[in-house]
Design a protein around this motif. Structure first.
Motif, mmCIF file in Angstrom:
data_model
loop_
_atom_site.group_PDB
_atom_site.id
_atom_site.type_symbol
_atom_site.label_atom_id
_atom_site.label_comp_id
_atom_site.label_asym_id
_atom_site.label_seq_id
_atom_site.Cartn_x
_atom_site.Cartn_y
_atom_site.Cartn_z
ATOM 1 N N HIS A 19 34.523 49.149 39.518
ATOM 2 C CA HIS A 19 33.376 48.636 40.259
ATOM 3 C C HIS A 19 32.941 49.605 41.335
ATOM 4 C CE1 HIS A 19 37.064 47.261 42.159
ATOM 5 N NE2 HIS A 19 36.412 47.205 43.302
ATOM 6 N N TYR C 18 28.099 36.583 31.938
ATOM 7 C CA TYR C 18 29.447 36.460 32.518
ATOM 8 C C TYR C 18 30.139 35.166 32.106
ATOM 9 C CZ TYR C 18 28.121 32.981 36.054
ATOM 10 O OH TYR C 18 27.718 31.835 36.678
ATOM 11 N N THR C 32 38.626 38.624 37.584
ATOM 12 C CA THR C 32 38.331 39.324 38.828
ATOM 13 C C THR C 32 36.819 39.426 39.023
ATOM 14 O OG1 THR C 32 38.473 41.430 37.652
ATOM 15 C CG2 THR C 32 40.428 40.719 38.888
ATOM 16 N N ASP C 33 36.072 38.771 38.162
ATOM 17 C CA ASP C 33 34.607 38.790 38.274
ATOM 18 C C ASP C 33 34.188 37.892 39.431
ATOM 19 O OD1 ASP C 33 31.872 38.550 38.027
ATOM 20 O OD2 ASP C 33 31.896 37.973 35.914
ATOM 21 N N HIS C 34 33.481 38.458 40.391
ATOM 22 C CA HIS C 34 33.117 37.689 41.588
ATOM 23 C C HIS C 34 32.318 36.446 41.239
ATOM 24 C CE1 HIS C 34 28.797 38.985 41.860
ATOM 25 N NE2 HIS C 34 29.256 39.925 41.052
ATOM 26 N N LYS C 35 31.599 36.492 40.125
ATOM 27 C CA LYS C 35 30.767 35.343 39.769
ATOM 28 C C LYS C 35 31.616 34.197 39.244
ATOM 29 C CE LYS C 35 28.259 37.996 37.113
ATOM 30 N NZ LYS C 35 28.903 39.271 37.507
ATOM 31 N N LYS C 112 28.484 46.292 41.604
ATOM 32 C CA LYS C 112 29.000 45.654 40.391
ATOM 33 C C LYS C 112 29.935 44.502 40.717
ATOM 34 C CE LYS C 112 28.914 49.608 37.300
ATOM 35 N NZ LYS C 112 29.698 50.801 37.006
ATOM 36 N N ASP C 113 30.561 44.569 41.869
ATOM 37 C CA ASP C 113 31.490 43.511 42.276
ATOM 38 C C ASP C 113 31.758 43.714 43.760
ATOM 39 O OD1 ASP C 113 33.801 41.818 40.224
ATOM 40 O OD2 ASP C 113 33.703 41.594 42.401
ATOM 41 N N PRO C 117 38.089 43.060 44.125
ATOM 42 C CA PRO C 117 38.022 41.877 43.257
ATOM 43 C C PRO C 117 39.335 41.121 43.154
ATOM 44 C CG PRO C 117 37.026 43.782 42.202
ATOM 45 C CD PRO C 117 37.718 44.285 43.419
ATOM 46 N N THR C 520 28.570 40.586 33.186
ATOM 47 C CA THR C 520 29.753 40.706 34.033
ATOM 48 C C THR C 520 29.594 41.759 35.120
ATOM 49 O OG1 THR C 520 31.147 39.934 32.259
ATOM 50 C CG2 THR C 520 32.229 41.132 34.031
ATOM 51 N N ASN C 522 26.759 42.889 36.350
ATOM 52 C CA ASN C 522 25.503 42.712 37.063
ATOM 53 C C ASN C 522 24.430 43.707 36.641
ATOM 54 O OD1 ASN C 522 26.955 40.778 38.487
ATOM 55 N ND2 ASN C 522 27.371 42.177 40.177
#
Lengths: 233, 329, 551
Positions: A19, C18, C32-35, C112-113, C117, C520, C522
């Motif tokens: 990321h 996502y 670990t995906d913030h969404k 992206k995150d 994460p 995922t 973004n």
């Protein structure tokens, strides 16, 4: 797909988390994160220091009497131990920066030995306090202890118990942080053994070092505040 | 107002009027502000409802406007602050010659003792038109003495005295509430403040008591042996307490502290905390040996030793001629 | 006519996003995906909202009658304590940052995150551990000290489960700290090229200010809890006067965090309101820099006013004076924001979609709540109204009328982005109206109750207070309906709602340039920002921005 992966690998090491845009951003982010975490630790210990300073102001004589009964020699030794351990941490980072793997491992091991020594000496101090019934609680006793510099005056046991309560909570919390630090350094040692650290990448060592230095600094405040109240040579 | 639908509390003390005045001012200011904001929002929302083909006008901002609507509210706030501070200072500074009532709060009741000796539980009789000062402590947890009709409230703490005062202006019976959560029967820790016309109050007062609080204190002073060390000559192992109350005391460590109620209380329960200059730290502690009421009586007694014309024992702790004329046995 | 429907473009093909990228409980619990983490939080805090709401219902039912006749006194004391603890620590403090913040912060800045994460996932784990401990505590005896757990009552005079509740809050507190830490590092280090500080959405500024408070304030309540637990377990005397301690020290330590905590609860909601008002007025927020600056000012000033909770506690007159004066300083930036939002409406092009209705509700209710703060900061008034229902009304106006309304507004606004579905607009507008009416009916009478003298935390009261209490309870029932409706139709929409276009509101902001729901990562490629925030003039004039987007 595999061609893309290997080309991709060439652009950076395996440590880059995806990321992040590049290793520089990752390094900056991780470093800032550790500094902010240390800020939270300052506030955490800060509440305790605040309570301590207030009671010390109100009950100075009683606190001085109680402080006299804890072992400044052992405390002083521990201070020296921790300062040496911070030195070994710095040397470990230098070793990583200059690709000296064996020195790095030796310094990490030495740091941990110093840490264990600190905890051992702390254990001796706690045991002494336990035997003298200075541990707050049901079996606490602090009768007829003179207040330094005030002949004929004796410390109020209730106020002395507050000193000891804060002593144990402050040094206990600090020791807990040392234990966590030892855990952290075990992990760093394993990574160092596996050769993961290079001059280009040794961020975990740097942030682990930051944490260790912070724990050292907390002790450097604790020692004079707790052990050296109104002491005269 | 309406019996079952009160919109405003009774006003029964001098302070109440001051508090209400500020409250009404705040109601007006808030009302105007609310009206302003609501009107603006509703008007803009309607007037600028989206219309086909009409675009919004992009306005960055206006620094002069920002400064204006920061400074003007700040000015208004400072007025409110000052007014509130004045009301507060007045309402929290007891007048010198106020009648004293000692209050001991405990889970879950109020125990009150007039200086003249009357004891009450969950009620307090006071006359109209007199300054009354409450000297309060708690036996256990934090409570709070709250009389809405007087607009007065003060937390009552264990381990020290806190003080509140009022000047009742209207006869009647008013609620007394505990306003600091204190456990199971917190909402049952309520009582009545009974404000009486002076004549009625005198009648009530003569209804019997245990004697002035300071006399009770004198008895305890003798029983516990205080008089052995705290003599009225210079031979005592402890300081002479005659004329002590209200004066500054020089301590061994060089500090000077005022001999107020909290000092007297601490001297009884934790004598080692402050050693008077020139005396040895030999006074034993009476923590656990005296109840809060007994401490109150002792404090009242020591205070009576500082009253003008006091010979030590017989005068009431309030020096007004009316009072000392109507001694109650 | 709803903007979303007007802008709807039906997506014929189901794309990878996502939500459908991976399946199985493991892919959620170890994500670990913030969404996804945001949705995990959404479920968790909603559960606790309804638990806290259930306690509130029982409280209001008890208060229908002057006598204590529904539950026993000790039970009632546990009800209001747990209502407070659950709502503050397990609903309000996480809510906006952990749900909307987690979801949107990376997207709004073009990342992206979040920076960390896995720390984000840890944050949720800590929340869950704290939540389970709290549930266990409540089910096996509960706590009855009030959420403020003053000493010496909490340390030496009650037999309820203080230590367990304290530890639960301690753990949840670290969840809050880690979220704040993550946001600050993300906002500093991971903004896309061209996303300067002055181009950040005000939602980001609000979360930045909130995070500063979370980072610096939460550790103090943590150590306070440690001290209280130690005192209870070991019979120490740090806060007990019988053992030489000082109960006021506890209050200072407690409020040093708990006052800034209320700004943790309101600042994020102010960020949401800025986004909604800009979008539904089709123009940039009036005085952008002043609004951003006032968020930071609130965060700073919020740390120096704590003893305004202690004006009658036994502090000196002079200390009281200082804290009263400082408290008025905090009011100024809040007022400035309200004026700026109102000014934004001027010459806008205003749409009345549900998010905007919630924003209007916020403006009205936050104004009233904030004005009553002026009453409380005035020393002379506070003596009379502190520890009464006046205070209860004040903080509910801000936290429920303000923060919760903004949270609901935000959930409606970003629902198409989060779920890829549209909620039913008619029902949403109705729910907003019901919440507004129910709220005022519940809490306005409490201002009156407070001034006429009804103390807080009372389970029985003098008969003359009954009518006002009955009005309040009636309002609470209406309010409850208003909260149930969104629960129902949001769930409904996930299955049956119209599919949402990528930007149903034609809103500004990088998050709207992603798919609905987003993929995922973004953005396929890092956006490069060359425009100012809230560029509604460009959007409405039909111009496209120079950025590569997905979908």
């Amino acid at each position: 797909m595999s061609v893309q992966t290997s080309v991709h690998q060439d652009l950076h090491g395996p440590e880059l988390l995806h990321h992040f845009a590049d290793p520089q951003q990752q390094r900056n982010a991780v470093s800032l994160g550790m500094w902010i975490f240390l800020a939270t630790e300052v506030m955490f210990f800060g509440g305790l220091f605040c309570a301590y300073l207030i009671y010390r102001g109100w009950f100075f004589g009683d606190f001085a009497a109680a402080s006299k009964s804890i072992n400044a020699a052992l405390g002083g030794t521990n201070t020296a131990v921790l300062i040496c351990s911070s030195l070994t941490v710095v040397l470990a980072i230098w070793a990583a920066q200059t690709s000296r793997r064996m020195l790095l491992i030796a310094m990490l091991v030495l740091t941990m030995i110093f840490g264990l020594a600190f905890l051992g000496i702390k254990g001796i101090e706690y045991r002494d306090k336990f035997e003298e019934h200075h541990v707050p609680g049901a079996s606490f006793s602090f009768d007829h202890e003179p207040i330094p510099g005030h002949p004929g005056q004796y410390a109020n046991p209730q106020h002395a118990q507050i000193f000891f309560a804060l002593y144990f909570i402050m040094t206990g919390l600090h020791a807990l942080h040392m234990i966590v630090g030892l855990g952290l350094f075990t992990w760093l040692l394993v990574m160092a053994w596996k050769g993961r650290f290079t001059p280009a990448y040794h961020t975990p060592l740097e942030i682990g070092g930051l944490y260790w230095h912070f724990v050292d600094i907390v002790w450097i405040y604790l020692f004079p505040l707790l052990y050296l109240i109104d002491r005269h040579p | 107002m309406f019996d079952n639908f009160p919109l405003w509390p009774s006003r029964a003390s001098a302070t109440a009027g001051n508090v209400d005045a500020l409250f009404i001012f705040l109601l007006i200011v808030s009302g105007l502000m609310t009206l302003l904001v609501f009107t603006a929002v509703i008007y803009f929302a309607a007037r600028y409802r989206h219309r086909k083909g009409v675009l919004a006008e992009q306005i960055q901002g206006s620094t002069p406007l920002e400064v204006t609507w920061s400074i003007i509210p700040l000015g208004v706030f400072l007025v409110i602050f000052t007014w509130g501070a004045v009301v507060y200072f007045k309402s929290r500074t007891p007048p010198r010659d106020a009648t004293e009532v000692y209050v001991v709060a405990k889970q879950w009741m109020w125990k009150l003792e007039h200086a003249e000796g009357q004891r009450e539980i969950n009620s307090l009789h006071v006359p109209v038109g007199r300054d009354v000062k409450l000297i309060m402590t708690s036996q256990d947890v934090i409570h709070s003495f709250f009389v809405p009709a007087f607009r007065t409230k003060q937390d009552v703490l264990p381990g020290r005295y806190t003080v509140a005062w009022f000047h009742a202006t209207k006869a009647g019976t008013y609620h007394l509430f505990c306003a600091e959560y204190c456990g199971t029967a917190h909402s049952g820790m309520i009582g009545d403040i009974v404000v009486m016309e002076p004549a009625q109050y005198e009648a009530w007062m003569s209804g019997g008591s245990n004697g002035p609080l300071s006399t009770t204190g004198e008895k305890i002073f003798a029983e516990l042996g205080c008089v052995t060390c705290h003599r009225t000559d210079t031979q005592g192992r402890g300081p002479n307490l005659q004329g002590l109350f209200g004066k500054p005391v020089l301590l061994q460590d060089g500090r000077t502290v005022p001999a107020d109620e909290n000092y007297l209380r601490e001297s009884i329960l934790d004598p080692g905390a402050k050693i008077v200059n020139g005396f040895k730290p030999v006074m034993p502690t009476f923590q656990g040996l005296v109840s809060e009421e007994q401490v109150n009586a002792l404090v009242a007694y020591v205070k009576s030793m500082s009253q003008p014309g006091a010979t030590g024992a017989k005068s009431a702790s309030n020096g007004s001629p009316e009072q000392s004329g109507s001694q109650v046995q | 006519m709803s903007m979303a429907i007007a802008n709807a473009i039906v997506q014929p093909v189901e794309r990878e996003d996502y939500l459908n990228k991976e399946h199985g409980i493991g892919s959620w619990l170890f994500t670990t995906d913030h969404k996804r983490i945001a949705l995990l939080y959404l479920i968790s805090i909603t559960i606790f909202f309804f638990i806290g709401g259930f306690f509130a219902l029982l409280i209001r039912l008890e208060l229908l009658t002057p006598a204590g006749d529904l539950v026993q006194a000790d039970t009632y004391n546990k009800l209001f304590t747990q209502h407070g603890m659950v709502m503050v620590f397990f609903f309000l403090i996480p809510s906006i940052p952990a749900v909307l913040g987690n979801f949107l912060v990376p997207m709004m800045i073009g990342a992206k995150d979040l920076a960390f994460p896995r720390v984000n996932l840890l944050s949720w784990y800590l929340y869950i551990i704290g939540a389970i401990m709290m549930l266990h505590c409540m089910l096996t005896g509960g706590v009855d000290t009030g959420w403020t757990f003053y000493t010496p009552f909490s340390t030496a005079f009650t037999n309820t489960k203080i230590v367990e509740a304290g530890l639960a809050i301690f753990v949840a507190g670290f969840s809050s700290i880690l979220t704040g830490l993550n946001f600050v590092v993300t906002i500093h280090r991971m903004r896309a090229p061209g996303m300067t500080w002055s181009r950040l959405p005000l939602f980001i500024w609000a979360h930045y200010a909130t995070s500063v408070i979370q980072i610096l304030g939460t550790p103090v309540i943590a150590i306070t809890i440690v001290l209280v637990a130690a005192e209870r377990a070991l019979h120490l005397g740090i806060f007990d006067p019988r053992l030489g301690g000082d109960p006021l020290l506890f209050q200072h330590l407690f409020w040093f965090y708990s006052h800034p905590a209320v700004y943790i609860m309101i600042l994020p909601s102010m960020g949401i309101i800025s986004e909604i008002i800009a979008c539904f007025s089709r123009k940039r927020i009036f005085g952008y820099h002043f609004v951003a600056l006032s968020s930071m000012a609130i965060a700073v000033f919020g740390f120096i006013v704590w003893a305004h909770h202690m004006f009658v506690a036994g502090i000196s007159l002079y200390a009281a004076l200082v804290f009263s004066l400082l408290s008025y300083s905090v009011a100024v930036p809040s007022a400035v924001k309200v004026f700026n939002w109102t000014a934004t409406l001027y010459k806008g092009s205003i749409h009345y979609d549900a998010p905007m209705l919630y924003a209007f509700g916020f403006l009205g209710l936050f104004t009233i709540g904030g004005l009553t703060g002026l009453f409380l900061a005035a020393l002379g008034i506070d003596v009379h109204v502190t520890d009464t229902y006046f205070v209860v009304a004040h903080f509910h106006y801000i936290m429920v009328g303000g923060a919760l309304m903004a949270y609901l507004g935000g959930m409606h606004f970003w629902w198409p982005k989060i779920s890829g579905r549209l909620y039913p607009e008619g029902w949403a507008r109705l729910a907003a109206l019901i919440v507004f009416i129910g709220f005022n009916l519940t809490f306005f009478p409490q201002f009156i109750l407070g001034y006429v003298g009804m103390p807080r935390r009372y389970y029985q009261y003098p008969a003359e207070f009954q009518v006002l209490n009955v009005l309040s309870t009636a309002g609470a029932t209406v309010l409850g309906v208003g909260y149930l409706l969104p629960m129902i139709y949001f769930l409904w929409s996930m299955r049956y709602g119209k599919r949402a276009p990528d930007n149903p509101w034609q809103a500004a902001g990088l998050e709207w340039k992603t798919q609905s729901p987003p993929t995922t990562f973004n953005f396929e490629e890092e956006p490069v920002v060359t425009w100012e925030a809230y560029n509604y003039d460009e959007i409405d004039a039909g111009q496209k921005q120079e950025v590569k987007v997905v979908g």
